[in-house]
Design a protein around this motif. Sequence first.
Motif, short mmCIF file in Angstrom:
data_model
loop_
_atom_site.label_atom_id
_atom_site.label_comp_id
_atom_site.label_asym_id
_atom_site.label_seq_id
_atom_site.Cartn_x
_atom_site.Cartn_y
_atom_site.Cartn_z
N SER A 80 1.07 -1.75 0.04
CA SER A 80 0.19 -0.04 0.32
C SER A 80 0.79 1.13 -0.20
CB SER A 80 -1.03 -0.11 1.29
OG SER A 80 -0.04 0.31 2.53
N GLU A 81 0.79 2.60 -0.03
CA GLU A 81 1.16 3.73 -0.27
C GLU A 81 1.26 3.64 1.67
OE1 GLU A 81 -0.58 7.72 -1.43
OE2 GLU A 81 -1.16 6.07 -2.86
N ASP A 82 1.12 3.21 2.21
CA ASP A 82 1.38 3.21 3.37
C ASP A 82 2.50 2.86 3.70
OD1 ASP A 82 -0.07 5.00 4.49
OD2 ASP A 82 -1.47 3.16 5.53
N ASP A 83 2.51 1.92 3.70
CA ASP A 83 3.90 1.04 2.87
C ASP A 83 5.22 1.25 2.79
OD1 ASP A 83 5.33 -1.42 3.52
OD2 ASP A 83 4.32 -2.62 2.29
N PHE A 84 4.32 1.57 1.44
CA PHE A 84 5.69 2.33 0.78
C PHE A 84 6.36 3.70 1.61
CE2 PHE A 84 6.81 6.21 -2.14
CZ PHE A 84 8.51 5.56 -2.48
N PHE A 85 5.17 4.34 2.06
CA PHE A 85 6.30 5.41 3.08
C PHE A 85 7.02 5.68 3.76
CE2 PHE A 85 3.81 8.49 -0.80
CZ PHE A 85 4.28 8.99 -0.33
N SER A 86 6.72 4.33 5.05
CA SER A 86 7.10 3.77 6.27
C SER A 86 8.35 3.28 5.48
CB SER A 86 6.44 2.79 6.81
OG SER A 86 6.55 1.94 5.67
N ASP A 87 8.65 3.09 4.76
CA ASP A 87 10.21 2.88 3.75
C ASP A 87 11.12 3.57 3.83
OD1 ASP A 87 12.17 0.08 3.32
OD2 ASP A 87 11.70 0.91 1.35
#
Lengths: 242, 328, 252
Positions: free
Chosen positions: B169-176
């Motif tokens: 997800s986008e959240d997943d991407f941004f947390s990385d």
Amino acid sequence: MKGFTEIMEISISKSFNGFKVIENISFRVNPGEFVCVVGKSGCGKTTLLRIIAGLEEYEGEIKLDTERIGFVFQDDRLLPWKTALENVLFPIGIEKKIEKGDVELAKKILKLVGLEGFEGYYPKELSGGMRQRVGLARAIIIQPDILLMDEPFASLDELTRQKMQEELIQLWERDRKTVIFVTHSIDEAVFLATRIVVLTPRPSKVAGEVKIDLPRPRDRTSSEFNLYKRKVLNLLRLKSES
Amino acid sequence: MNKIYLTVFLSILLLGCSQPEGIYVVKLSPPDMIEQFKLKQIDGFVAWEPFVTKGEEFGKVMLKSSDIWKHHPCCVVAHSASFKDDDALKAVVWAHVKATEFIKDEKNKEKVIEYASEFTGLEKNVVAKALENIEYTTYPNEKEFRFYFEKLKEYGLLTKKLSDLGYKSEDDFFSDFLRKDIIEAVKKSEPPKYDGKVRIRIGYLTADLHQLALYVAVKEGYLDATSLKYELKQYKNGVAVMEAFRAGEIDVAYLGGAPATLKRVNDDIGIRIIAGANNEGSALVVQNNIESFKDLKGKTVAIPGYGTVQDFLLRIAAEKYGMKVISK
Amino acid sequence: MRLKILSIATVLILWYAAVLVGVLALPLPHEVAEKFIALFFNPEPVLGKNLIQHSISSLIRVISGSFIAFFLAIPLGILMGWRLSVDAYFSTMIEVFRPIPPLAWIPLAYIIFAGFSNSTQLAQIFIVFLGAFFPCLLSTREFARATDKNLIEMAKAFRASDASILKEVVIPSSIPGIISGVRIGLGIGWMTIVAAEMLATSGSGLGYFIMVMYEVGGRVEEIISGMAMIGLIGYLMNEVVILAEKKLLRWR
């Protein structure tokens, strides 16, 4: 068509880098004459023609009351990007705008030299003999008072050469133009000329003159013909020995 | 034959002239913007400091970026995902934070102006004014970063989906992508003594005032204080920095958030952001004869690149006034 | 014809193979072809223009630049080939400027044309001009110089003026050189403009298109489409000149 009215007189010398090439060539040409100039290779025959044509500097004097000079070269010197007809029209085109009448005349002359139907051919599409004919047509279209010919048939095969000589004489007999014809072939000179001027080797001068009194068409195998050839040959030999 | 040429020529002319009304945009490097602006070849430009202040010599600021998009992200510090030495990263970020604090400290004003002038090669009065418009920071604002990401999607600039890159997800991407552990670690501690063997390679942009913290970190000896050995490499623009990351030429770099994000997604160049350098600091500068934003209709405005924050600043402003942005 | 097809097929097969084996990280030919056809008519979203529009922008620059170059290079080349004194005067000048690559002129070109309106366009046209000028000049000069001296002498024997000799002998002799000069000049001009558009902002053009696609990232298909368009136009320009050559030089 008639030639120039006055007698032409030549009396010239020429040096290249201090070397005398022409000692003193002097002879006269009468209107309507066909003069052949004979000499060994390198004796300055071509230089002589170039001097008469105004292409080279010289010392001495040339009395000639005309500017209308036709020149036929040893190599055809046709413009490769022009057709036969356009090449014939070249001397006219450099003087004025080409008109319909000029084109008609050029076609007529091409017919006269036996090239009817080849008007639109480029030089590369013509044989050596045909190219020389175009060169001849180009020289006579300006209706020259004097026609200078520099070994025009030298590079042709023997049969074509003889045919061209015959045609040239027919042409000359039509309007008796004055011709100075340079050649190293004695046979050719005797066949064509009314008078032959023989030159010595370098530095050249006139070795002698031979007037040819033979009826036309001339027979190359007759004894009179060969007698004239002997005469010319003797003049050439005599001078080269001394 | 001539007729055909004429027809072709005329149709070319017509094609050239029959474009819809709107603001024409061209891409220019900021130094070129100044040159062309001075010569009135362009009617305006969107760029960052110190080019805004430079441009004001020949025109005026119409909109500051804070008027259009508050706290928009700008320069960041990123590292190559293949660079695993977190201690070295901590040393870099620690020095960065110290340097940023130094810049923000009013006491150091004179010194900062001096450093800024040395770093950019500009006169002190220019940098002094420019510095006022830059909000130096230590970490980018995630909300604004996501807004930027939305804009990239909206204008069709992203060619890959996050799922193509292996994110759920986008959240997943941004947390990385926005990595926070490094900065959190250094905030608590004193200079982290680096005892590893790595000689870190740091990339940065030529004379970019936003990246002043790096220069200060070097000059004030913050980097040396960590005992980390380093090597500096200069680049012309953010795209070049991203290419350097891809080629493995550098381990860490200061660069714009825009090329970092664009190339991260589109070209799948593995980088992670570990710190922020600044927010805002851009502006729309126009010729003096332009009274209002509406006057920009049919005029030419330069941006530093497609998909950059400056590109979106112009688009957002144009949308607000119901105008279109057309590539010239 | 058969070999032509084979030659193109070889490129495509190698391309497929290299990608499928994993040597090249590129999209496959048919994917690029799809994109190419789509971009031919539909605008590409970032710049809002299709390939034809970009091509026209580039072509206008190339044609203006190289035609100005030909307009000057052809007469100058003929004069230099014909008259040694003209050659001696100009050749030093030319040999000093010729080795400077057109692209090295870009910064100076911007300074020179800074004062003009539309300076970017002018600078780019100037750079194309430099690229096209020298090959055309040298090729024309070579052929003018190689004019058959015997033909010039023939013309002189017929009392031709210098102007007639130039018009009837020297210029026609130079035409093959002019044509190959135009061909090379256009080719170099075309390469130059694409490079110039990449280096400096032009707002449109194939070089600019490719560069922006690269900067935005993730658009390899677009980049290759732009390159294909450059190749296609370059090929077509060459073919047009060869066609003209065949027509003009029937006598050869």
